[in-house]
Scaffold this active site. Structure first.
Site, mmCIF file in Angstrom:
data_model
loop_
_atom_site.group_PDB
_atom_site.id
_atom_site.type_symbol
_atom_site.label_atom_id
_atom_site.label_comp_id
_atom_site.label_asym_id
_atom_site.label_seq_id
_atom_site.Cartn_x
_atom_site.Cartn_y
_atom_site.Cartn_z
ATOM 1 N N GLY A 74 0.129 -4.313 3.977
ATOM 2 C CA GLY A 74 0.050 -3.145 4.859
ATOM 3 C C GLY A 74 -1.488 -3.342 5.276
ATOM 4 O O GLY A 74 -2.100 -4.111 5.007
ATOM 5 N N GLN B 20 -9.041 0.160 9.637
ATOM 6 C CA GLN B 20 -9.588 -0.989 8.512
ATOM 7 C C GLN B 20 -9.976 -2.119 9.511
ATOM 8 O O GLN B 20 -10.472 -3.225 8.920
ATOM 9 C CB GLN B 20 -8.385 -1.438 7.560
ATOM 10 C CG GLN B 20 -7.806 -0.743 6.558
ATOM 11 C CD GLN B 20 -6.701 -1.239 5.649
ATOM 12 O OE1 GLN B 20 -5.778 -1.149 5.934
ATOM 13 N NE2 GLN B 20 -7.230 -2.108 4.437
ATOM 14 N N CYS C 274 -6.369 -3.417 -2.089
ATOM 15 C CA CYS C 274 -6.466 -3.010 -0.677
ATOM 16 C C CYS C 274 -7.419 -4.247 0.102
ATOM 17 O O CYS C 274 -8.274 -4.685 -0.569
ATOM 18 C CB CYS C 274 -7.429 -1.806 -0.498
ATOM 19 S SG CYS C 274 -7.669 -1.271 1.179
ATOM 20 N N LEU C 275 -6.967 -4.673 1.228
ATOM 21 C CA LEU C 275 -7.743 -5.639 2.145
ATOM 22 C C LEU C 275 -9.009 -5.313 2.128
ATOM 23 O O LEU C 275 -9.989 -6.140 2.391
ATOM 24 C CB LEU C 275 -7.037 -5.975 3.245
ATOM 25 C CG LEU C 275 -5.543 -6.522 3.114
ATOM 26 C CD1 LEU C 275 -4.913 -6.921 4.448
ATOM 27 C CD2 LEU C 275 -5.535 -8.017 2.240
ATOM 28 N N HIS D 294 -0.517 4.704 0.654
ATOM 29 C CA HIS D 294 -1.823 4.097 0.698
ATOM 30 C C HIS D 294 -2.263 4.002 2.243
ATOM 31 O O HIS D 294 -3.366 4.407 2.749
ATOM 32 C CB HIS D 294 -1.588 2.927 0.148
ATOM 33 C CG HIS D 294 -2.819 1.929 0.053
ATOM 34 N ND1 HIS D 294 -3.575 1.416 -1.172
ATOM 35 C CD2 HIS D 294 -3.510 1.410 1.171
ATOM 36 C CE1 HIS D 294 -4.354 0.673 -0.565
ATOM 37 N NE2 HIS D 294 -4.542 0.639 0.601
ATOM 38 N N GLU D 295 -1.470 3.676 3.066
ATOM 39 C CA GLU D 295 -1.886 3.537 4.466
ATOM 40 C C GLU D 295 -2.224 4.714 5.231
ATOM 41 O O GLU D 295 -3.124 4.789 6.103
ATOM 42 C CB GLU D 295 -0.659 2.458 5.234
ATOM 43 C CG GLU D 295 -0.513 1.229 4.775
ATOM 44 C CD GLU D 295 -1.743 0.209 4.398
ATOM 45 O OE1 GLU D 295 -2.721 0.440 5.082
ATOM 46 O OE2 GLU D 295 -1.473 -0.391 3.449
ATOM 47 N N HIS E 190 -5.451 5.798 4.568
ATOM 48 C CA HIS E 190 -6.482 5.005 5.473
ATOM 49 C C HIS E 190 -6.843 6.054 6.566
ATOM 50 O O HIS E 190 -7.758 6.042 7.120
ATOM 51 C CB HIS E 190 -5.909 3.750 5.785
ATOM 52 C CG HIS E 190 -6.383 2.771 4.642
ATOM 53 N ND1 HIS E 190 -7.862 2.382 4.274
ATOM 54 C CD2 HIS E 190 -5.580 1.856 3.977
ATOM 55 C CE1 HIS E 190 -7.404 1.431 3.493
ATOM 56 N NE2 HIS E 190 -6.332 1.265 3.140
HETATM 57 NI NI NI Z 1 -5.682 -0.567 2.037
#
Ligand code: NI
Length: 171
Positions: free
Chosen positions: A45, A50, A92-93, A134-135, A138
């Site tokens: 995701g 991000q 998480c990236l 989660h997304e 963000h």
């Molecule tokens: Ni993330």
């Protein structure tokens, strides 16, 4: 085009994103770039902030395959119903080299617009339900580490400081 993924503690990740008001070529290009960036990373995701774009757009693919049909692009996503409890390990990236269990809802119903401007509804459970939560977090400037207990958060921050020192970066 693959974009650069911002990482903790970049302050851009803490900003709230604004709703997309018109789905034009710029938004379609953004979504395309986000998907490309997510698959390249690879991750399951990615949210627009991000990559430093503060618009409410997320992409998700929890299939583990690389087929276009599995890709979810959600614009202005809203959780309209949530139930049950989950406690699964997340990463998480934007928070490399760290994973921790997070309390989430086990099932969610999400409404969002697709790239054609049509309203879509997803009834998600398991990994997909967690990915949506989660997304969408963000988009409100919330990282999964913000859900940790004070003790775990302290350990996380200590680890990040240590990693930063090893890279020779001042923090
Ligand atoms: Ni993330």
């Amino acid at each position: 085009m693959i974009r650069t993924i911002l990482t903790y503690p970049n302050p851009e990740l803490k900003k709230k994103s604004t709703a997309v008001t018109i789905i034009n070529d710029a938004v379609r290009e953004l979504a395309r770039d986000m998907a490309e960036t997510m698959y390249d990373a690879p991750g399951v995701g990615l949210a627009a902030p991000q990559i430093g774009v503060h618009q409410r757009v997320i992409v998700i693919d929890v299939s583990g395959r690389d087929e276009p049909g599995d890709l979810i692009i959600a614009i202005n996503p809203v959780i309209v119903h949530a139930e049950g409890e989950a406690y699964e390990e997340e990463g998480c990236l934007s928070v490399p080299k760290y994973a921790a269990n997070v309390r989430r809802h086990a099932r969610v119903v999400v409404k969002a617009l697709d790239l054609e401007g049509n309203e879509q509804t997803w009834r998600a459970e398991d990994l997909l339900a967690i990915a949506f939560q989660h997304e969408i977090d963000h988009l409100d400037g919330i990282l999964f580490v913000d859900h940790l207990s004070p003790l775990k958060r302290e350990l996380f921050q200590r680890k990040m400081r240590r990693l930063a020192e090893n890279r020779g970066v001042e923090q």
